[in-house]
Scaffold this active site. Structure first.
Site, PDB file in Angstrom:
ATOM      1  N   CYS A 124       0.848  -1.181   0.000  1.00 22.26           N
ATOM      2  CA  CYS A 124       0.000   0.000   0.000  1.00 22.26           C
ATOM      3  C   CYS A 124       0.890   1.239   0.000  1.00 22.26           C
ATOM      4  O   CYS A 124       2.053   1.158   0.374  1.00 22.26           O
ATOM      5  CB  CYS A 124      -0.909   0.011   1.229  1.00 22.26           C
ATOM      6  SG  CYS A 124      -2.232   1.222   1.090  1.00 22.26           S
ATOM      7  N   CYS A 126      -0.037   4.226   1.579  1.00 18.52           N
ATOM      8  CA  CYS A 126      -0.381   5.249   2.579  1.00 18.52           C
ATOM      9  C   CYS A 126       0.767   5.596   3.515  1.00 18.52           C
ATOM     10  O   CYS A 126       0.857   6.729   3.986  1.00 18.52           O
ATOM     11  CB  CYS A 126      -1.629   4.849   3.355  1.00 18.52           C
ATOM     12  SG  CYS A 126      -1.476   3.309   4.261  1.00 18.52           S
ATOM     13  N   CYS A 134      -3.771   6.079  -0.096  1.00 16.68           N
ATOM     14  CA  CYS A 134      -3.210   4.787  -0.500  1.00 16.68           C
ATOM     15  C   CYS A 134      -2.776   4.712  -1.967  1.00 16.68           C
ATOM     16  O   CYS A 134      -2.754   3.630  -2.549  1.00 16.68           O
ATOM     17  CB  CYS A 134      -4.209   3.694  -0.152  1.00 16.68           C
ATOM     18  SG  CYS A 134      -4.563   3.646   1.624  1.00 16.68           S
ATOM     19  N   LYS A 212     -11.906  -5.135   3.059  1.00 13.17           N
ATOM     20  CA  LYS A 212     -11.307  -4.248   4.056  1.00 13.17           C
ATOM     21  C   LYS A 212     -12.218  -3.044   4.234  1.00 13.17           C
ATOM     22  O   LYS A 212     -12.534  -2.346   3.281  1.00 13.17           O
ATOM     23  CB  LYS A 212      -9.922  -3.801   3.589  1.00 13.17           C
ATOM     24  CG  LYS A 212      -9.271  -2.795   4.538  1.00 13.17           C
ATOM     25  CD  LYS A 212      -7.856  -2.464   4.114  1.00 13.17           C
ATOM     26  CE  LYS A 212      -7.245  -1.420   5.025  1.00 13.17           C
ATOM     27  NZ  LYS A 212      -5.852  -1.133   4.645  1.00 13.17           N
ATOM     28  N   ARG A 222      -2.277   3.810  12.668  1.00 13.11           N
ATOM     29  CA  ARG A 222      -1.811   5.007  11.951  1.00 13.11           C
ATOM     30  C   ARG A 222      -0.741   5.715  12.759  1.00 13.11           C
ATOM     31  O   ARG A 222       0.098   6.427  12.219  1.00 13.11           O
ATOM     32  CB  ARG A 222      -3.000   5.881  11.601  1.00 13.11           C
ATOM     33  CG  ARG A 222      -3.854   5.132  10.554  1.00 13.11           C
ATOM     34  CD  ARG A 222      -5.110   5.810  10.139  1.00 13.11           C
ATOM     35  NE  ARG A 222      -5.854   4.886   9.260  1.00 13.11           N
ATOM     36  CZ  ARG A 222      -7.082   5.076   8.857  1.00 13.11           C
ATOM     37  NH1 ARG A 222      -7.730   6.163   9.206  1.00 13.11           N
ATOM     38  NH2 ARG A 222      -7.668   4.211   8.072  1.00 13.11           N
ATOM     39  N   ARG A 234     -10.733   7.305   4.410  1.00 15.27           N
ATOM     40  CA  ARG A 234     -10.526   6.342   3.327  1.00 15.27           C
ATOM     41  C   ARG A 234     -11.838   5.770   2.773  1.00 15.27           C
ATOM     42  O   ARG A 234     -11.841   4.737   2.115  1.00 15.27           O
ATOM     43  CB  ARG A 234      -9.635   5.197   3.828  1.00 15.27           C
ATOM     44  CG  ARG A 234      -8.302   5.643   4.441  1.00 15.27           C
ATOM     45  CD  ARG A 234      -7.237   4.573   4.288  1.00 15.27           C
ATOM     46  NE  ARG A 234      -6.111   4.734   5.183  1.00 15.27           N
ATOM     47  CZ  ARG A 234      -5.172   5.665   5.066  1.00 15.27           C
ATOM     48  NH1 ARG A 234      -5.241   6.556   4.080  1.00 15.27           N
ATOM     49  NH2 ARG A 234      -4.171   5.735   5.924  1.00 15.27           N
ATOM     50  N   LYS A 265     -11.048  -7.757   7.111  1.00 16.80           N
ATOM     51  CA  LYS A 265     -10.403  -6.860   8.065  1.00 16.80           C
ATOM     52  C   LYS A 265     -11.326  -5.694   8.380  1.00 16.80           C
ATOM     53  O   LYS A 265     -11.864  -5.112   7.442  1.00 16.80           O
ATOM     54  CB  LYS A 265      -9.114  -6.352   7.424  1.00 16.80           C
ATOM     55  CG  LYS A 265      -8.354  -5.352   8.243  1.00 16.80           C
ATOM     56  CD  LYS A 265      -7.217  -4.796   7.453  1.00 16.80           C
ATOM     57  CE  LYS A 265      -6.601  -3.685   8.273  1.00 16.80           C
ATOM     58  NZ  LYS A 265      -5.643  -2.931   7.523  1.00 16.80           N
ATOM     59  N   SER A 291      -5.259  -3.109  14.893  1.00 15.29           N
ATOM     60  CA  SER A 291      -4.656  -2.369  16.001  1.00 15.29           C
ATOM     61  C   SER A 291      -5.668  -1.987  17.076  1.00 15.29           C
ATOM     62  O   SER A 291      -5.406  -2.144  18.267  1.00 15.29           O
ATOM     63  CB  SER A 291      -3.942  -1.134  15.462  1.00 15.29           C
ATOM     64  OG  SER A 291      -4.829  -0.328  14.700  1.00 15.29           O
TER      65      SER A 291
HETATM   66  C1  PBG Z   1      -2.757   0.079   4.893  1.00 15.53           C
HETATM   67  C2  PBG Z   1      -3.055  -0.687   6.110  1.00 15.53           C
HETATM   68  C3  PBG Z   1      -3.721  -0.252   7.260  1.00 15.53           C
HETATM   69  C4  PBG Z   1      -3.753  -1.329   8.131  1.00 15.53           C
HETATM   70  C5  PBG Z   1      -3.093  -2.395   7.517  1.00 15.53           C
HETATM   71  N1  PBG Z   1      -2.690  -1.971   6.249  1.00 15.53           N
HETATM   72  C6  PBG Z   1      -4.228   1.082   7.621  1.00 15.53           C
HETATM   73  C7  PBG Z   1      -5.342   1.701   6.913  1.00 15.53           C
HETATM   74  O1  PBG Z   1      -5.960   1.129   6.025  1.00 15.53           O
HETATM   75  O2  PBG Z   1      -5.626   2.851   7.255  1.00 15.53           O
HETATM   76  C8  PBG Z   1      -4.380  -1.334   9.494  1.00 15.53           C
HETATM   77  C9  PBG Z   1      -3.888  -2.375  10.417  1.00 15.53           C
HETATM   78  C10 PBG Z   1      -4.265  -2.177  11.832  1.00 15.53           C
HETATM   79  O3  PBG Z   1      -5.055  -1.285  12.212  1.00 15.53           O
HETATM   80  O4  PBG Z   1      -3.743  -2.958  12.653  1.00 15.53           O
HETATM   81  N2  PBG Z   1      -1.405   0.033   4.582  1.00 15.53           N
END
Ligand code: PBG
Length: 341
Positions: A124, A126, A134, A212, A222, A234, A265, A291
């Protein structure tokens, strides 16, 4: 469903009487092979920088990765997924396709130290773009690259696909076993598959972040990946949390484009999606305990409100019970230790 008797003949509690009998009838068990451990990598030397919103999670410098990878592999965890924090962010996220970028360096270091550990590269932009979105975005009117037919700030789909393909090849050249596109761009799996195949990486697999959601549970990530969007959110590319049928459409498209593994996810708030995807598709399914799911348990445990170990293992078991074959989780190392005790 066969019900052979009713109460008082039937007494389900008979099979709950002791720990041993409960173990005999247990339908879902966690093993170290279920887990994928996320690692954050940054530039510098001898860095192990705590992520304040995620106790127990660190940003590592590349020189510290071999030891960390060895300890992960020793626990029986088969795979890691890498997130990079670049030295410099720019409008195109160019460090993502730099062969000497932070993630290619990390992949080489891990594969040299522990060749059998599966290295998954989160694909990605981002973390790498100065605007935190992204991929490429449509700049405002007046800018030379402005596209008048598209809204300002729009994530440019097809030009980003080209960069995703290019970066995936760079990560595969560094030794990545699996590319995991997480940007929710239309056509990302097909574009990456084509780019990998044309470069000779027909053996490199794709784990698609297929369903996702535009989730607020990513907040602490983040912080960990230093990747908050500079404007907006997003929602123009990630899915609306209210939608379930749309997840099946996303998965169907990714299957047709050549995905090897489908991911849902976040995980715990989306068990219905994991179950629906499990029932509809025969591919292996991954679920990402994100997270926010981790930090909520950590914070409640730190306050003495929840038993961290029991709650974490219960959540992971629920995710597997719903149908996940593998779970990306910040609890992976602790979970293996708890399961061994
Ligand atoms: C994007 C990405 C994200 C996460 C994994 N890959 C962040 C987003 O989409 O904003 C989130 C993972 C998490 O919250 O543990 N590279």
């Amino acid at each position: 469903m066969t019900v052979i008797a009713s109460f008082p003949t039937a007494r389900p509690r008979r099979l709950r009487l002791s720990a041993t009998i409960r173990r005999m009838v247990r339908e879902t068990t966690l093993t170290p092979a279920d887990f994928i451990y996320p690692l954050f990598v940054r530039h510098g030397r001898d860095v192990q920088r705590p992520v304040s919103s995620m106790p127990g999670v660190y940003q590592w410098s590349v020189d510290r990765l071999p030891a960390e990878a060895e300890s992960i592999a020793r626990l029986g965890i088969p795979a890691v997924i890498l997130f990079g924090i670049p030295a410099r962010k720019d409008p195109t996220g160019s460090e993502n396709y730099d062969p000497n970028g932070i993630v290619p360096q990390a992949i080489r270091a891990i594969k040299a130290a522990v060749p059998e550990l599966i290295v998954i590269s989160d694909m990605c932009f981002c973390e790498y773009t100065d605007h935190g979105h992204c991929g490429l975005i449509n700049p405002g009117p007046g800018h030379e690259d402005h596209i008048a037919t598209l809204p300002e700030g729009y994530l440019l789909n097809d030009p980003t696909l080209e960069l995703l393909g290019r970066a995936s090849v760079v990560h595969a050249e560094a030794g990545a076993d699996i590319i995991a596109p997480s940007g929710m761009l239309d056509g990302m799996v097909g574009a990456i598959r084509k780019a990998l195949d044309e470069a000779g990486f027909t053996h490199v697999a794709i784990m698609s972040y297929a369903a996702k959601y535009a989730s607020s549970f990513y907040g602490p990530f983040r912080d960990a990946a230093e990747s908050p969007p500079a404007f907006g959110d997003r929602s123009q590319y990630q899915m609306d949390p209210a939608n379930a049928r749309e997840a099946l459409k996303e998965c169907a498209l990714d299957v047709m484009e050549g995905a090897d593994i489908l991911m849902v996810k976040p995980a715990l708030p989306y068990l219905d999606i994991i179950r629906a995807v499990r029932e509809r598709f025969d591919l292996p399914i991954a679920a990402y305990q994100v997270s926010g799911e981790y930090s909520m348990i950590k914070a409640a445990a730190a306050n003495g409100w929840l038993d961290e170990r029991r709650v974490a293992l219960e959540a992971l078991t629920a995710i597997k019970r719903a149908g996940a074959d593998m779970i990306l989780t910040y609890f992976a190392k602790d979970a293996v230790k708890w399961l061994q005790e």
